[in-house]
Design a protein around this motif. Structure first.
Motif, PDB file in Angstrom:
ATOM      1  N   SER A 141       1.092  13.854   3.915  1.00  0.00           N
ATOM      2  CA  SER A 141       1.711  13.333   2.697  1.00  0.00           C
ATOM      3  C   SER A 141       3.178  12.999   2.934  1.00  0.00           C
ATOM      4  O   SER A 141       3.671  11.957   2.485  1.00  0.00           O
ATOM      5  CB  SER A 141       1.579  14.350   1.563  1.00  0.00           C
ATOM      6  N   THR A 142       3.885  13.840   3.668  1.00  0.00           N
ATOM      7  CA  THR A 142       5.291  13.577   3.979  1.00  0.00           C
ATOM      8  C   THR A 142       5.422  12.373   4.903  1.00  0.00           C
ATOM      9  O   THR A 142       6.313  11.530   4.730  1.00  0.00           O
ATOM     10  CB  THR A 142       5.938  14.806   4.635  1.00  0.00           C
ATOM     11  N   ALA A 143       4.533  12.280   5.892  1.00  0.00           N
ATOM     12  CA  ALA A 143       4.552  11.134   6.800  1.00  0.00           C
ATOM     13  C   ALA A 143       4.294   9.836   6.044  1.00  0.00           C
ATOM     14  O   ALA A 143       4.936   8.812   6.308  1.00  0.00           O
ATOM     15  CB  ALA A 143       3.510  11.329   7.892  1.00  0.00           C
ATOM     16  N   ALA A 144       3.365   9.871   5.098  1.00  0.00           N
ATOM     17  CA  ALA A 144       3.055   8.678   4.303  1.00  0.00           C
ATOM     18  C   ALA A 144       4.253   8.255   3.459  1.00  0.00           C
ATOM     19  O   ALA A 144       4.561   7.060   3.355  1.00  0.00           O
ATOM     20  CB  ALA A 144       1.845   8.944   3.408  1.00  0.00           C
ATOM     21  N   GLN A 145       4.939   9.212   2.868  1.00  0.00           N
ATOM     22  CA  GLN A 145       6.107   8.892   2.060  1.00  0.00           C
ATOM     23  C   GLN A 145       7.240   8.311   2.902  1.00  0.00           C
ATOM     24  O   GLN A 145       7.870   7.318   2.524  1.00  0.00           O
ATOM     25  CB  GLN A 145       6.591  10.144   1.330  1.00  0.00           C
ATOM     26  N   ALA A 146       7.491   8.925   4.061  1.00  0.00           N
ATOM     27  CA  ALA A 146       8.568   8.448   4.929  1.00  0.00           C
ATOM     28  C   ALA A 146       8.277   7.045   5.455  1.00  0.00           C
ATOM     29  O   ALA A 146       9.155   6.166   5.461  1.00  0.00           O
ATOM     30  CB  ALA A 146       8.771   9.417   6.087  1.00  0.00           C
ATOM     31  N   SER A 147       7.053   6.823   5.894  1.00  0.00           N
ATOM     32  CA  SER A 147       6.695   5.507   6.418  1.00  0.00           C
ATOM     33  C   SER A 147       6.682   4.457   5.319  1.00  0.00           C
ATOM     34  O   SER A 147       7.016   3.286   5.557  1.00  0.00           O
ATOM     35  CB  SER A 147       5.337   5.563   7.114  1.00  0.00           C
ATOM     36  N   ALA A 148       6.316   4.853   4.088  1.00  0.00           N
ATOM     37  CA  ALA A 148       6.333   3.908   2.971  1.00  0.00           C
ATOM     38  C   ALA A 148       7.760   3.472   2.656  1.00  0.00           C
ATOM     39  O   ALA A 148       8.015   2.288   2.396  1.00  0.00           O
ATOM     40  CB  ALA A 148       5.693   4.542   1.741  1.00  0.00           C
ATOM     41  N   VAL A 149       8.686   4.408   2.681  1.00  0.00           N
ATOM     42  CA  VAL A 149      10.092   4.068   2.430  1.00  0.00           C
ATOM     43  C   VAL A 149      10.609   3.116   3.494  1.00  0.00           C
ATOM     44  O   VAL A 149      11.273   2.106   3.194  1.00  0.00           O
ATOM     45  CB  VAL A 149      10.952   5.348   2.372  1.00  0.00           C
ATOM     46  N   ALA A 204       0.832  -1.207   0.000  1.00  0.00           N
ATOM     47  CA  ALA A 204       0.000   0.000   0.000  1.00  0.00           C
ATOM     48  C   ALA A 204       0.862   1.250   0.000  1.00  0.00           C
ATOM     49  O   ALA A 204       0.559   2.235  -0.689  1.00  0.00           O
ATOM     50  CB  ALA A 204      -0.922  -0.011   1.216  1.00  0.00           C
ATOM     51  N   GLY A 205       1.955   1.225   0.761  1.00  0.00           N
ATOM     52  CA  GLY A 205       2.867   2.368   0.761  1.00  0.00           C
ATOM     53  C   GLY A 205       3.495   2.597  -0.594  1.00  0.00           C
ATOM     54  O   GLY A 205       3.645   3.749  -1.033  1.00  0.00           O
ATOM     55  N   ALA A 206       3.864   1.509  -1.283  1.00  0.00           N
ATOM     56  CA  ALA A 206       4.443   1.642  -2.621  1.00  0.00           C
ATOM     57  C   ALA A 206       3.430   2.216  -3.604  1.00  0.00           C
ATOM     58  O   ALA A 206       3.771   3.061  -4.443  1.00  0.00           O
ATOM     59  CB  ALA A 206       4.939   0.278  -3.107  1.00  0.00           C
ATOM     60  N   ILE A 207       2.179   1.766  -3.515  1.00  0.00           N
ATOM     61  CA  ILE A 207       1.134   2.312  -4.388  1.00  0.00           C
ATOM     62  C   ILE A 207       0.949   3.798  -4.127  1.00  0.00           C
ATOM     63  O   ILE A 207       0.781   4.599  -5.048  1.00  0.00           O
ATOM     64  CB  ILE A 207      -0.191   1.539  -4.174  1.00  0.00           C
ATOM     65  N   GLY A 208       0.984   4.174  -2.844  1.00  0.00           N
ATOM     66  CA  GLY A 208       0.864   5.590  -2.516  1.00  0.00           C
ATOM     67  C   GLY A 208       2.021   6.409  -3.064  1.00  0.00           C
ATOM     68  O   GLY A 208       1.833   7.540  -3.522  1.00  0.00           O
ATOM     69  N   LEU A 209       3.225   5.846  -3.038  1.00  0.00           N
ATOM     70  CA  LEU A 209       4.392   6.555  -3.572  1.00  0.00           C
ATOM     71  C   LEU A 209       4.318   6.704  -5.090  1.00  0.00           C
ATOM     72  O   LEU A 209       4.639   7.761  -5.641  1.00  0.00           O
ATOM     73  CB  LEU A 209       5.675   5.809  -3.195  1.00  0.00           C
ATOM     74  N   ILE A 210       3.906   5.637  -5.763  1.00  0.00           N
ATOM     75  CA  ILE A 210       3.946   5.628  -7.234  1.00  0.00           C
ATOM     76  C   ILE A 210       2.750   6.354  -7.830  1.00  0.00           C
ATOM     77  O   ILE A 210       2.889   7.202  -8.717  1.00  0.00           O
ATOM     78  CB  ILE A 210       3.998   4.173  -7.749  1.00  0.00           C
ATOM     79  N   TRP A 211       1.542   6.022  -7.349  1.00  0.00           N
ATOM     80  CA  TRP A 211       0.322   6.571  -7.955  1.00  0.00           C
ATOM     81  C   TRP A 211      -0.317   7.703  -7.141  1.00  0.00           C
ATOM     82  O   TRP A 211      -1.370   8.207  -7.527  1.00  0.00           O
ATOM     83  CB  TRP A 211      -0.698   5.454  -8.179  1.00  0.00           C
ATOM     84  N   LYS A 212       0.304   8.069  -6.023  1.00  0.00           N
ATOM     85  CA  LYS A 212      -0.197   9.187  -5.203  1.00  0.00           C
ATOM     86  C   LYS A 212      -1.652   8.974  -4.784  1.00  0.00           C
ATOM     87  O   LYS A 212      -2.460   9.909  -4.793  1.00  0.00           O
ATOM     88  CB  LYS A 212      -0.069  10.521  -5.951  1.00  0.00           C
ATOM     89  N   MET A 213      -1.994   7.752  -4.408  1.00  0.00           N
ATOM     90  CA  MET A 213      -3.356   7.438  -3.996  1.00  0.00           C
ATOM     91  C   MET A 213      -3.491   7.647  -2.492  1.00  0.00           C
ATOM     92  O   MET A 213      -2.819   6.994  -1.694  1.00  0.00           O
ATOM     93  CB  MET A 213      -3.708   5.995  -4.363  1.00  0.00           C
ATOM     94  N   LYS A 214      -4.380   8.555  -2.109  1.00  0.00           N
ATOM     95  CA  LYS A 214      -4.581   8.845  -0.691  1.00  0.00           C
ATOM     96  C   LYS A 214      -5.092   7.621   0.070  1.00  0.00           C
ATOM     97  O   LYS A 214      -4.701   7.395   1.215  1.00  0.00           O
ATOM     98  CB  LYS A 214      -5.566  10.007  -0.526  1.00  0.00           C
ATOM     99  N   VAL A 215      -5.965   6.858  -0.557  1.00  0.00           N
ATOM    100  CA  VAL A 215      -6.538   5.700   0.122  1.00  0.00           C
ATOM    101  C   VAL A 215      -5.451   4.671   0.427  1.00  0.00           C
ATOM    102  O   VAL A 215      -5.469   4.027   1.490  1.00  0.00           O
ATOM    103  CB  VAL A 215      -7.657   5.071  -0.724  1.00  0.00           C
ATOM    104  N   ALA A 216      -4.490   4.521  -0.480  1.00  0.00           N
ATOM    105  CA  ALA A 216      -3.387   3.587  -0.238  1.00  0.00           C
ATOM    106  C   ALA A 216      -2.583   4.023   0.984  1.00  0.00           C
ATOM    107  O   ALA A 216      -2.181   3.197   1.812  1.00  0.00           O
ATOM    108  CB  ALA A 216      -2.490   3.498  -1.465  1.00  0.00           C
TER     109      ALA A 216
END
Length: 252
Positions: free
Chosen positions: A160-168, A84-96
């Motif tokens: 958005s920044t928190a989501a990116q950091a946690s996804a990484v 889900a984190g990768a999908i959020g990073l690649i496709w910028k999906m808020k739900v992911a």
């Protein structure tokens, strides 16, 4: 906007809509709730009252019916969080991003349950509550990864920044999953091999592993219920200024 790719299915783009995701989760919740209740209650009664005692460990082995499902689910939940984190990073999906955030507390709880039940099981079996076994240590690292993701989501003000950091962090931590799975084979450990293998028949008799399988499926249904509940709450929190959320609250 999510850039559409023709090779991706339609439901993938529907999941990008918080409103659609909220509604579909509401429709799925009753069915998964009933399934979780029936499977967990039935599996627990079967495991405690009807499954035979182990010829070596006696009744102490019955902790397996909590330990194995929680350990499996802790790993599966982490993989879902990373995807889900990768999908959020690649496709910028808020739900992911919301799914990834919702997974972390559930996975951490399962990791804690796996470690606690493992300690309870280890005391009569190994004579110690804890040993620095490769499987146990890698599971502890998994718990720390969950806590790290939760800490990032709480510490960083920008969602958005928190989501990116946690996804990484989630993606980097994926390397720990095969270590957990294959640690018993790669190193000389005290932990027993995997109970279920796709390529082999279970070593235990059917009247012992069938209730275990029921408990595993029940845990997955319970995970689905808790994830959908947390996701719906997260959607309402983030979309609280949206018209459809205001209409929903007014209709209650």
């Amino acid at each position: 906007m999510v850039e559409k790719k023709k090779w991706l299915p339609r439901w993938f783009y529907q999941l990008a809509s918080p409103r659609w995701c909220f509604q579909i989760c509401g429709k799925l919740l009753p069915g998964f709730s009933v399934a979780a209740l029936v499977l967990l209650l039935g599996g627990m009664v079967w495991a405690l009252l009807f499954a035979p005692a182990d010829y070596q460990q006696g009744n102490s082995f019955r902790i397996i019916y909590l330990h194995v499902p929680s350990a499996i689910l802790a790993q599966s939940c982490y993989m879902l969080m990373a995807v889900a984190g990768a999908i959020g990073l690649i496709w910028k999906m808020k739900v992911a991003d919301m799914v990834a955030k919702s997974c972390a507390p559930i996975g951490a709880t399962m990791a804690v349950l796996a470690l606690l039940t493992g300690a309870i099981w280890g005391k009569p079996t190994w004579g110690s509550w804890w040993v620095w076994d490769a499987r146990l240590t890698s599971m502890l690292i998994l718990l720390f990864l969950y806590l790290g993701v939760m800490a990032l989501n709480s510490a960083i003000e920008s969602e958005s920044t928190a989501a990116q950091a946690s996804a990484v962090l989630s993606l980097v931590g994926l390397v720990n999953i095969p270590i957990i799975k294959y640690s018993v084979e790669w190193w000389n450990t005290l932990h027993q091999p995997a109970t279920f293998k796709l390529t082999e028949r279970p070593a235990m008799p059917a009247d012992m592993w069938v209730p275990l399988l029921v408990m595993v499926v029940g845990f997955y249904c319970f995970f689905a219920v808790t994830l959908m509940l947390r996701l719906r709450n997260e959607i309402l929190r983030r979309e609280r200024r949206s018209g459809w959320v205001r209409d929903l609250l007014l209709s209650k």
